[in-house]
Write a protein that holds these residues in place. Structure first.
Motif, PDB file in Angstrom:
ATOM      1  N   ASP A  50       0.856  -1.046   0.035  1.00 49.48           N
ATOM      2  CA  ASP A  50      -0.018   0.034   0.011  1.00 49.48           C
ATOM      3  C   ASP A  50       0.984   1.339  -0.075  1.00 49.48           C
ATOM      4  N   ASP A  66      -0.479  -4.664   3.212  1.00 51.00           N
ATOM      5  CA  ASP A  66      -1.643  -5.401   3.669  1.00 51.00           C
ATOM      6  C   ASP A  66      -1.520  -7.046   3.515  1.00 51.00           C
ATOM      7  N   SER A  88      -1.427  -4.313   7.738  1.00 48.88           N
ATOM      8  CA  SER A  88      -2.770  -4.453   8.002  1.00 48.88           C
ATOM      9  C   SER A  88      -3.217  -5.849   7.577  1.00 48.88           C
ATOM     10  N   THR A  93      -4.539  -4.051  12.661  1.00 49.18           N
ATOM     11  CA  THR A  93      -3.407  -3.376  12.169  1.00 49.18           C
ATOM     12  C   THR A  93      -2.285  -3.338  13.143  1.00 49.18           C
ATOM     13  N   ARG A 137      -9.040  -2.221  13.506  1.00 44.31           N
ATOM     14  CA  ARG A 137      -9.002  -1.648  12.254  1.00 44.31           C
ATOM     15  C   ARG A 137      -9.246  -0.108  12.450  1.00 44.31           C
TER      16      ARG A 137
END
Length: 214
Positions: A50, A66, A88, A93, A137
């Motif tokens: 990401d 991720d 994540s 996370t 999250r």
């Protein structure tokens, strides 16, 4: 997969922001980034890059990876130690503070499913143990790991919230995990050499470097 086009990776290929890295049923993959952060994907794993920003001596170093599926080990390096590295998963996370870890995301895991994500902390190649901060999250702290061979299972709880439940790692699981961790440390050692060679090439050819993405 880059810009919706899937391409087989070769040794020394560059990785860019938003790339999707995926292994098939009979493959594994070791990837080392410019700061020496390394990932080892076992079979049927998938991660997305990401964000990754690294400058030697820089103050804005940051990375976000991720892990969407599979068992993935990582060995963090300069970004985690000098900036902000996060991983994540569908349900949590992770704040990575310079360490080695292993994340297991079962097939079909999502924020609304009961498939539990596992997060484990292991010593680095030099024996040092770092820290993994576990948040949901939304950024709410669920707990942290700071002891080698420890872990959490991220489980759904009341009101749609998730909790980090201490994980008992069996001797069989520990043996398997140690093999995967050894692989990521070996990949990091080789990756450092490749990164050093490519850095020397870029310094010798600045025009090519100007065409590269972060």
């Amino acid at each position: 997969t880059r810009n919706k086009t899937a391409t087989p990776l070769k040794v020394q290929d560059d990785i860019y922001r938003n790339d999707v890295l995926q292994t098939a049923a009979n493959s594994t993959l070791g990837v080392t980034f410019n700061d020496a952060t390394t990932f080892n994907l076992t079979a049927n794993a998938r991660i997305v890059v990401d964000d990754f920003v690294y400058e030697d001596g820089g103050k804005q170093n940051a990375a976000l990876f991720d892990i969407a599926r599979g068992t993935v080990a990582f060995a963090a390096a300069s970004v985690a130690k000098t900036g902000n590295m996060k991983i994540s998963t569908p349900t949590a996370t992770l704040g990575i503070r310079g360490t080695t870890g292993l994340v297991e995301v079962p097939e079909g895991a999502s924020a609304s499913s009961a498939n539990n994500v596992a997060v484990k902390l292991y010593p680095d190649a030099d024996g040092k143990v770092g820290r993994i901060e576990v948040n949901d999250r939304a950024g709410v702290r669920l707990g942290f790991l700071s002891q080698g061979a420890s872990g959490f299972t991220i489980r759904p709880g009341a009101g749609g919230r998730f909790g980090a439940v201490p994980l008992v790692i069996s001797p069989q699981q520990a043996l398997r995990d140690q093999g995967i961790v050894r692989q990521v440390h070996a990949a990091q050692s080789v990756g450092r050499q490749i990164v050093s060679r490519q850095r020397a090439l870029r310094q010798a050819n600045p025009a090519r470097n100007n065409l590269r993405n972060n």
